[in-house]
Structures are given as structure tokens and as C-alpha cells.
Design an enzyme around this catalytic site. Structure first.
Site, PDB file in Angstrom:
ATOM      1  N   ALA A  45      -0.010   2.732 -12.676  1.00 56.87           N
ATOM      2  CA  ALA A  45       1.147   2.670 -13.559  1.00 56.87           C
ATOM      3  C   ALA A  45       1.995   1.481 -13.132  1.00 56.87           C
ATOM      4  CB  ALA A  45       1.946   3.966 -13.437  1.00 56.87           C
ATOM      5  N   GLY A  99      -2.852   5.355 -11.759  1.00 51.44           N
ATOM      6  CA  GLY A  99      -3.066   5.485 -13.197  1.00 51.44           C
ATOM      7  C   GLY A  99      -4.344   4.784 -13.657  1.00 51.44           C
ATOM      8  N   GLU A 101      -0.928   7.269  -5.008  1.00 50.41           N
ATOM      9  CA  GLU A 101       0.443   7.689  -5.363  1.00 50.41           C
ATOM     10  C   GLU A 101       1.226   8.240  -4.182  1.00 50.41           C
ATOM     11  OE1 GLU A 101      -2.185   8.076  -7.265  1.00 50.41           O
ATOM     12  OE2 GLU A 101      -1.691   7.815  -9.385  1.00 50.41           O
TER      13      GLU A 101
HETATM   14  C1  3H9 Z   1       0.822   5.574 -10.570  1.00 55.33           C
HETATM   15  O1  3H9 Z   1      -0.142   5.036 -11.001  1.00 55.33           O
HETATM   16  C2  3H9 Z   1       1.377   6.850 -11.121  1.00 55.33           C
HETATM   17  C3  3H9 Z   1       0.429   7.531 -12.080  1.00 55.33           C
HETATM   18  O2  3H9 Z   1      -0.347   8.496 -11.406  1.00 55.33           O
HETATM   19  C4  3H9 Z   1       1.054   8.294 -13.191  1.00 55.33           C
HETATM   20  C5  3H9 Z   1       2.290   7.925 -13.806  1.00 55.33           C
HETATM   21  C6  3H9 Z   1       2.674   8.773 -14.952  1.00 55.33           C
HETATM   22  N1  3H9 Z   1       3.176  -2.028 -10.751  1.00 55.33           N
HETATM   23  O3  3H9 Z   1       0.262  -6.269  -3.478  1.00 55.33           O
HETATM   24  P1  3H9 Z   1       0.189  -7.629  -4.045  1.00 55.33           P
HETATM   25  C7  3H9 Z   1       2.850  -6.416  -8.091  1.00 55.33           C
HETATM   26  S1  3H9 Z   1       1.669   4.933  -9.283  1.00 55.33           S
HETATM   27  C8  3H9 Z   1       3.927  -3.136 -10.823  1.00 55.33           C
HETATM   28  O4  3H9 Z   1       0.931  -8.708  -3.354  1.00 55.33           O
HETATM   29  P2  3H9 Z   1      -2.607  -7.759  -3.433  1.00 55.33           P
HETATM   30  C9  3H9 Z   1       3.424  -6.610  -6.710  1.00 55.33           C
HETATM   31  O5  3H9 Z   1       4.742  -6.145  -6.646  1.00 55.33           O
HETATM   32  C10 3H9 Z   1       0.903   3.371  -8.945  1.00 55.33           C
HETATM   33  N2  3H9 Z   1       3.734  -4.213 -10.036  1.00 55.33           N
HETATM   34  O6  3H9 Z   1      -1.314  -8.107  -4.292  1.00 55.33           O
HETATM   35  C11 3H9 Z   1       3.316  -8.097  -6.530  1.00 55.33           C
HETATM   36  O7  3H9 Z   1       4.383  -8.691  -7.225  1.00 55.33           O
HETATM   37  P3  3H9 Z   1       5.089 -10.028  -6.677  1.00 55.33           P
HETATM   38  C12 3H9 Z   1      -0.339   3.532  -8.201  1.00 55.33           C
HETATM   39  C13 3H9 Z   1       2.749  -4.165  -9.162  1.00 55.33           C
HETATM   40  O8  3H9 Z   1      -3.716  -8.519  -4.033  1.00 55.33           O
HETATM   41  C14 3H9 Z   1       2.035  -8.437  -7.285  1.00 55.33           C
HETATM   42  O9  3H9 Z   1       1.781  -7.328  -8.153  1.00 55.33           O
HETATM   43  N3  3H9 Z   1      -0.830   2.226  -7.804  1.00 55.33           N
HETATM   44  C15 3H9 Z   1       1.921  -3.042  -9.032  1.00 55.33           C
HETATM   45  O10 3H9 Z   1      -2.320  -7.893  -1.997  1.00 55.33           O
HETATM   46  C16 3H9 Z   1       0.836  -8.620  -6.396  1.00 55.33           C
HETATM   47  O11 3H9 Z   1       0.717  -7.487  -5.539  1.00 55.33           O
HETATM   48  C17 3H9 Z   1      -0.477   1.652  -6.644  1.00 55.33           C
HETATM   49  O12 3H9 Z   1       0.268   2.211  -5.884  1.00 55.33           O
HETATM   50  C18 3H9 Z   1       2.163  -1.934  -9.882  1.00 55.33           C
HETATM   51  N4  3H9 Z   1       1.411  -0.812  -9.828  1.00 55.33           N
HETATM   52  O13 3H9 Z   1      -2.858  -6.213  -3.665  1.00 55.33           O
HETATM   53  C19 3H9 Z   1      -1.084   0.308  -6.370  1.00 55.33           C
HETATM   54  N5  3H9 Z   1       1.008  -3.274  -8.063  1.00 55.33           N
HETATM   55  O14 3H9 Z   1       4.005 -11.054  -6.715  1.00 55.33           O
HETATM   56  C20 3H9 Z   1      -0.055  -0.611  -5.834  1.00 55.33           C
HETATM   57  C21 3H9 Z   1       1.250  -4.504  -7.612  1.00 55.33           C
HETATM   58  O15 3H9 Z   1       6.189 -10.242  -7.647  1.00 55.33           O
HETATM   59  N6  3H9 Z   1      -0.560  -1.975  -5.634  1.00 55.33           N
HETATM   60  N7  3H9 Z   1       2.294  -5.066  -8.263  1.00 55.33           N
HETATM   61  O16 3H9 Z   1       5.548  -9.726  -5.276  1.00 55.33           O
HETATM   62  C22 3H9 Z   1      -1.327  -2.333  -4.605  1.00 55.33           C
HETATM   63  O17 3H9 Z   1      -1.723  -1.527  -3.784  1.00 55.33           O
HETATM   64  C23 3H9 Z   1      -1.665  -3.785  -4.472  1.00 55.33           C
HETATM   65  O18 3H9 Z   1      -0.739  -4.500  -5.240  1.00 55.33           O
HETATM   66  C24 3H9 Z   1      -3.073  -4.181  -4.935  1.00 55.33           C
HETATM   67  C25 3H9 Z   1      -3.200  -5.729  -4.911  1.00 55.33           C
HETATM   68  C26 3H9 Z   1      -4.095  -3.578  -3.986  1.00 55.33           C
HETATM   69  C27 3H9 Z   1      -3.342  -3.721  -6.337  1.00 55.33           C
END
Ligand code: 3H9
Length: 683
Positions: A62, A102, A125
Site C-alpha cells: 500500500a 498489499g 506490515e
Molecule cells: C500495506 O501494504 C498495508 C496493506 O496490508 C493493506 C492496507 C489496506 N509507500 O526503501 P527505498 C518509497 S503496508 C510509499 O529507499 P529500496 C521510499 O520512501 C506497506 N512509498 O528503496 C523511498 O522514497 P524516497 C507494506 C514507499 O530499493 C523510495 O520509495 N510494504 C513505499 O532500498 C525508495 O524506497 C512495505 O512495508 C510504500 N509502500 O527498497 C514495503 N515503499 O526516495 C516498504 C517505499 O523519497 N518498502 N517507498 O526516500 C520497502 O521495504 C522498500 O522500500 C523496498 C525497496 C524493499 C520496496
């Protein structure tokens, strides 16, 4: 261009998301996916659907930036997933990068999942203080079974696609470079099937689940999960999946999700998520600053610290020359590195081949001259300015021009060290935390003359070796240890009042720290900075050193330790403390846990505010990142500065003033007072 586009591959409709950087499932993506499914259902010539993403990853979850904001008119994620799952035409998720949160929930709503071998799938999450809120806790156990689902939803750690394939989460592994073509091929192969698997309707993997499995899991993971609200909710949600039909389970999952989303723990953990990413940015170092190539690293010192630092680079595939002064400690250092790798391999986390590969990158040496061709040299020698200066003077003569010269000092003045070279612009502090191969924190200390490229390269390198980096300016103890000193200084005042180590430590472990200040002191060794000549018989710690109670390493410190390091309160130490307390005339009958906590943590907040005031830290959230990753501050409180905000900064200042007689040198930060006056927090 729309974030969701479609194109045809014969009878297969390929739906492509293009929402950089991580294809988060924001409003436009959700609306676009529903529209694409309508396109598929409304066109008789479409027989199957493939959903994939452009860029570096499948949907990574999400859109976290939408959390806490007012709802919009766009469809919610559950509607998207239910629409996909209800499709009469088979839908195939084609996964690369990371299918997270998500994103994995969308994939679970698809009838089939194919993935490239390098892909990872997970429900992270809990790391944001949440549980999956779009059916993840209900569909995942139905697809992979409870035993495989529980660790995924409670740890949040993603699993590799290969493991996903072995537990039924991934139906087929496809070519790394032919994802769309292979997914379309897969879709074609299932078009003629009489029916398609619907995750929410499956019962085969959950039927007959042993009801005892949940409590057994809680018990086995109690230590890891202590203090966190979300994992417990996740366990309950999975249990619900085994007891109720999906239609009932989905709203029950929601009922567990919503209070978490509104709660402090999730706010704290989401704060940390963005804080970690903000910490990568250095205000006056532009993103396009040239990065220096680091192909070969030198480490001086083969002890615990030097060896640990070395392992970081070996593990990342970067060759290291490790220098010691004598053969025996050098051999010991090499042997310890090998033993550490072999222990990891024995736990199944490395292959024998990987161990040998890492070891083959290590060159032990007795000669500083061997560092001549290194791009980065890190010294981890004795923590004494004269010794550091001597080493840097020599490195200046030996190392090639442009090489980064780094000190692992945890206190000393990096500017003074840099001044012992003719190239202060190449000198930087890289303060690793012990054990350096395990701890994720790296404090990068920027000297007055450190060059922008040297700084930018160090930040990038931190990511390469899997560290979380925070930049600090020069002062005694930098950010991390300077704040810690504010806490450690409380020890003597506590003893004068007759407080015992176990009482103080328990207050901090109850708060969520893995250990209290005296347990930590025992681990580090009480004799750091102690000498016989300067020993003060009125100080408990000094007396313990005089008695040879130097901490865990001697089996006795503030506590007694058994051979297996089991800790018990020491009658000898407690008698000594009470005796000193009686002599001090300050002994008190009762000191509340609340007071102990205030006296331990409030001076830390004050010191951190001073550090911000002085510009030693760039931003308050950097301090939170450092304390969570480097000092065991419980992440679910958001780190010291976020936590202070949740308490109210006025309460912190009032507490500092109330206990001011305990800290004769206390200077309350102006920034802290200003924030109170303005009703602000550090957020
Ligand atoms: C969810 O899904 C809830 C659901 O069950 C249901 C809801 C109803 N959203 O980490 P990076 C941005 S909860 C918005 O440096 P990497 C991040 O802030 C979600 N933005 O890259 C950064 O921005 P900036 C469950 C996001 O290659 C840029 O993307 N998912 C999100 O080292 C690059 O990120 C997670 O918890 C997001 N979801 O790693 C996954 N994710 O450049 C969270 C990232 O402005 N994300 N951004 O600083 C991660 O674990 C890592 O970002 C990922 C990439 C592994 C994907």
C-alpha cells in the site's frame, strides 16, 4: 501517462503498473487495476489476464504516504483484490523485485502467481506496526498453511521466490529476463482449465490445523515479539482464518487492523521507516556528488572490532587486506572470522561455498605498506589519540592519492586525527558498533574538512554492506555515545541513594531495551577508561575494578555470571552499594520506577536536543534511527525524539527541572525549551 496500462498478447490481456519508485498501490493504481479488470471482463476475446509491473519491482505494498490521510473517492484495496479474485478469466500475477504487503495481497487475489527466481515475497506490515489489512492474513494461510504463514506475518521478513515455490505461494518460477513472455505462456496453459484456484475459498491447507499451534508459536517467539502489538494481532488474525469462513474473517482482520493503524506503535514505526530513508540524505551534499570507486579495502587491527568490520566487506564481495602488528593476533583474527562464517553456515544461512568465497577475499598482512593500493582504509586500533595520529601519519605516506582514510573511533576528535595527515579532506569517521558484523548501525563522522565525495561514497558504501548510516558532526562521543554518557552518568547518584543494579536495569528492560545500563557496562567491560592510579574508592565501579570484577569477561561485574553467562545479582556488590549509600547520607527508602525512568531517559533527550542545537545531528529523526539501530531503543516507541514527543516535551522539561539537584552540571537545552514554548515536538 496513466500509471496502469494494458496491452494484448493474443488472447491474454497484460496489465502493467508504472508507478515509480516501488509501484506502491496508491489511489491511481487501485483505480487503474479495477478499470483493467473491467476491460478484461467486458471483452470476450480476452481469455486470461497477466498483472505485472514496470521498473524495479512488483507492487511493494500500500502507499504508506496515504496512511493517516482522509479517505478519497478511489476504490479501496480490498475491492481491487476481490474484483481480481472474482474474475471468471484466470488472472496471473507476474512477480519481480519485491511483492510486499498489499502487493502480495494483490498476488494472493490472483488465481496464479509466477515469479522470477530473484523475487521476494512478504507481508512486512508488522514492521510498520500493522497487520495486512487487505485479506493477507486470511488468504496466505489458506494458500501456504499456518506453519508457513505465521513466521511471515509476525516477522515481516520476505521469503525468496524459490522458497515461495516450495510452499505453494508461487506456482512457477520463470526466466529472470522473460517474465512477461513466460507469464503469458503460463496464462495460456491454464485457459482451458475447468476451474481456477481461488485463495479465499481454499480450505485444503488449513483444514485440521492443530489449535495448539498458535500458543506454541507465541511461546517459542515470546522474546522476539515482546512489547510489539502487531505480531500478536497477526497471530490472532491467522487463527481466525482457520476458524471462520473468509467472508467473516475479512471484517475480523479489519477490526484488528484499524486500532493498530490509529495507534502510537504504528505511528512510531512508520516514522522510523521514513526517518531511515531521510537519514540517507545529507543537506549540503547534492545527490549527484561523484562517488569514488571502492574496489579494495584495508582494515588495521584484527581484534574483535577490526575482524567484525572486515567481515562486512568480505560478505559484500569486496576484498580486504587486514593488517596486524604481530603474527599471533593476526592468525587469531583470521581464525575468528572463519569461525564466525562457519557458525553462520552451520545454521544454514550460508553455504560452504559462500564461506570459502568470503575467506578467499581476505589477505592477512603484517605490513602497513600493503595498504598502498586500497581505496578505503579503516583503522580499528587502540582508542588513544597519540596512537591514532601515528597511524594516520603513516597512512598519509603509504596510501594512494584519493584513498579514503577512516577512523573507527567512538569518541575522539576526527579533526585532530585528520590534521595529522596532509589530506584532511580524505579523512572521515566510520564508527561501527560492536559486534560490527552484526550491528546494523554505522555512525559516519564528518570532519570539518571531509570532502563531499568522501562523505557521499561512505553513505553509499554503508548501503552496500547492509548498514543504516547516520551522519554526525565532531564532538566528544558524537551523537550516539555522547547521548549515552548522559545516561551512564546517573549510576553514581543511584548508588548513593541505595538503588541496586537489578532495580535500575529492570526499569529499562521493562521499557523495551534489551538490557539496562549495568548489564551493558558488564558486557562492555568496567575497566574501560579505568586505571589503578586514578581509581576513586567512593565510586562503586572503581571499587569493582580494584577487586578484579571487570564485567562478563571476568565472570563478575555489577552482577555475578555463571560459566554460561547466566546473570544473578551479586550479594557482594549490593552490600558494597548499600554501605556506600549509608556513608553518603543520601540513602532513600523508596525510589519509584517512574522516577528511575525519568532520570535515565530525560537527560538523554536533553543531550540530544543540545546536539541538534549545535548542528552535530542534521535532524531529530536521525537520532531516532541511531538509537533504535545502535543502542536497542525499542523501535515501537519511535526512538528517543519521537518518544519524547509522545510524552510531551513539557513533561520532559518539567522532569529535568524536578530532578535538577541530581545533575549539578545540567544545562537544559534552549531548543527543548523553545519547543515547549511553541507547543511543538521534534517530529
Ligand atoms: C500495506 O501494504 C498495508 C496493506 O496490508 C493493506 C492496507 C489496506 N509507500 O526503501 P527505498 C518509497 S503496508 C510509499 O529507499 P529500496 C521510499 O520512501 C506497506 N512509498 O528503496 C523511498 O522514497 P524516497 C507494506 C514507499 O530499493 C523510495 O520509495 N510494504 C513505499 O532500498 C525508495 O524506497 C512495505 O512495508 C510504500 N509502500 O527498497 C514495503 N515503499 O526516495 C516498504 C517505499 O523519497 N518498502 N517507498 O526516500 C520497502 O521495504 C522498500 O522500500 C523496498 C525497496 C524493499 C520496496
Amino acid at each position: 501517462m496513466s500509471v496502469i496500462t494494458t496491452h494484448r498478447q493474443g488472447e491474454v490481456l497484460v496489465v502493467v503498473s508504472n508507478n515509480p519508485p516501488v509501484n506502491a498501490l496508491g489511489a491511481a493504481v487501485r483505480d487503474g487495476l479495477v478499470a483493467a479488470m473491467q476491460e478484461a471482463s467486458g471483452d470476450d476475446s480476452v481469455k486470461a489476464v497477466v498483472i505485472r509491473a514496470d521498473g524495479r519491482t512488483f507492487f511493494a505494498g500500500a502507499d504508506i504516504t496515504e496512511f493517516g490521510k482522509p479517505k478519497t473517492d478511489s476504490v479501496d484495496l480490498n475491492t481491487v483484490i476481490n474484483t481480481i479474485e472474482a474474475s471468471a478469466k484466470p488472472v496471473v500475477a507476474a512477480i519481480h523485485g519485491t511483492a510486499l504487503g498489499g502487493g502480495l495481497e494483490v498476488a494472493l487475489g490472483c488465481h496464479y502467481r509466477v515469479a522470477v527466481p530473484s523475487a521476494k515475497l512478504g507481508l512486512p506490515e508488522v514492521k510498520l506496526g500493522l497487520i495486512p489489512g487487505a485479506g493477507g492474513t486470511q488468504r496466505l494461510p489458506r494458500v501456504v498453511g499456518v506453519e508457513a504463514a505465521l513466521p511471515m506475518v509476525t516477522s515481516g521478513d520476505p521469503i525468496p521466490a524459490k522458497l515461495g515455490a516450495s510452499i505453494g505461494l508461487v506456482d512457477a518460477l520463470v526466466g529472470e529476463d522473460s517474465l512477461e513472455a513466460d507469464a503469458v505462456e503460463f496464462a495460456r496453459s491454464v485457459i482451458g482449465n475447468a476451474s481456477h484456484p481461488v485463495s479465499s475459498a481454499r480450505t485444503d491447507k488449513i483444514a485440521g490445523t492443530d489449535p495448539g499451534v498458535f500458543d506454541a508459536f507465541r511461546k517459542a517467539n515470546a522474546r522476539k515479539l515482546k512489547g510489539f502489538e502487531a505480531p500478536e494481532a497477526a497471530i490472532q488474525a491467522v487463527e481466525i482464518a482457520t476458524k471462520h469462513p473468509f467472508a467473516q474473517g475479512l471484517p475480523m482482520e479489519r477490526a484488528l487492523f484499524e486500532p493498530l493503524m490509529a495507534g502510537t506503535q504504528s505511528a512510531a514505526l512508520r516514522h522510523l521507516f521514513f526517518a531511515e530513508r531521510a537519514a540517507n540524505k545529507i543537506d549540503d551534499v547534492p545527490a549527484d556528488t561523484p562517488i569514488l570507486p571502492i574496489a579494495k579495502v584495508g582494515v588495521i587491527g584484527a581484534g574483535t572490532m577490526g575482524g567484525g568490520i572486515t567481515m562486512n566487506f568480505l560478505s559484500a564481495g569486496i576484498p580486504v587486506t587486514m593488517v596486524e602488528r604481530e603474527q599471533a593476533p593476526l592468525d587469531r583474527g583470521v581464525a575468528t572470522i572463519r569461525k564466525n562464517y562457519e557458525n553462520t553456515a552451520a545454521k544454514g544461512r550460508l553455504t560452504g561455498e559462500q564461506v570459502e568465497k568470503a575467506m578467499s577475499l581476505l589477505t592477512p598482512s603484517l605490513n602497513l605498506e600493503d595498504l598502498a593500493d586500497c581505496d578505503l582504509v579503516i583503522e580499528a586500533v587502540f582508542e588513544l589519540m597519540e596512537i591514532k595520529k601515528d597511524v594516520f601519519g603513516k597512512l598519509d605516506k603509504i596510501c594512494k592519492p584519493g584513498a579514503i582514510l577512516a577512523t573507527n573511533t567512538s569518541y575522539l576528535n576526527v579533526n585532530e586525527i585528520a590534521a595529522s595527515t596532509s589530506r584532511p579532506e580524505s579523512v572521515i569517521g566510520l564508527h561501527f558498533f560492536s559486534p560490527a558484523n552484526v550491528m546494523r548501525m554505522l555512525e559516519i563522522v564528518r570532519g570539518a574538512k571531509t570532502g563531499a565525495s568522501v562523505l557521499a561514497t561512505s553513505m553509499k558504501l554503508a548501503k552496500t554492506i547492509g548498514k543504516v548510516a547516520v551522519v554526525a558532526g565532531v564532538c566528544h562521543g558524537f551523537i550516539g555515545n555522547r547521548i549515552l554518557m548522559a545516561r551512564q552518568q546517573q549510576g553514581d547518584a543511584f548508588f548513593e541513594e541505595g538503588l541496586l543494579p537489578e532495580q535500575v536495569d529492570k526499569v529499562l528492560t521493562d521499557f523495551g531495551f534489551p538490557m539496562g545500563p549495568f548489564q551493558m557496562a558488564d558486557l562492555a567491560g568496567l575497566d574501560i577508561g579505568w586505571t589503578k592510579e586514578t581509581s576513586d574508592p567512593s565510586k562503586v565501579k572503581d571499587v569493582l575494578c580494584e577487586r578484579g570484577r571487570l564485567g562478563q569477561k571476568t565472570g563478575a561485574g555489577f552482577y555475578d555470571y555463571a560459566a554460561d553467562r547466566t546473570r544473578t545479582p551479586s550479594d557482594e556488590v549490593n552490600a558494597l552499594i548499600l554501605d556506600l549509600a549509608d556513608k553518603s547520607g543520601k540513602r532513600r527508602d523508596h525510589v519509584s520506577d517512574e522516577e528511575i525512568l525519568e532520570r535515565l531517559l530525560y537527560p538523554m533527550i536533553n543531550e540530544a536536543a543540545l546536539i541538534l542545537e549545535e548542528g552535530i545531528a542534521q535532524r531529530a529523526s536521525d537520532i531516532d534511527v541511531m538509537y533504535v539501530h545502535g543502542y536497542g531503543w525499542p523501535s515501537y516507541t519511535g526512538g528517543p525524539m519521537f518518544w519524547a514527543g509522545t510524552q510531551g516535551l513539557d513533561k520532559i522539561v518539567a522532569g529535568l527541572e524536578k530532578h535538577a539537584d541530581k545533575w549539578p552540571d545540567l544545562k537544559i537545552s534552549k531548543l527543548l525549551k523553545d519547543k515547549v514554548a511553541k507547543g511543538e515536538t521534534f517530529a
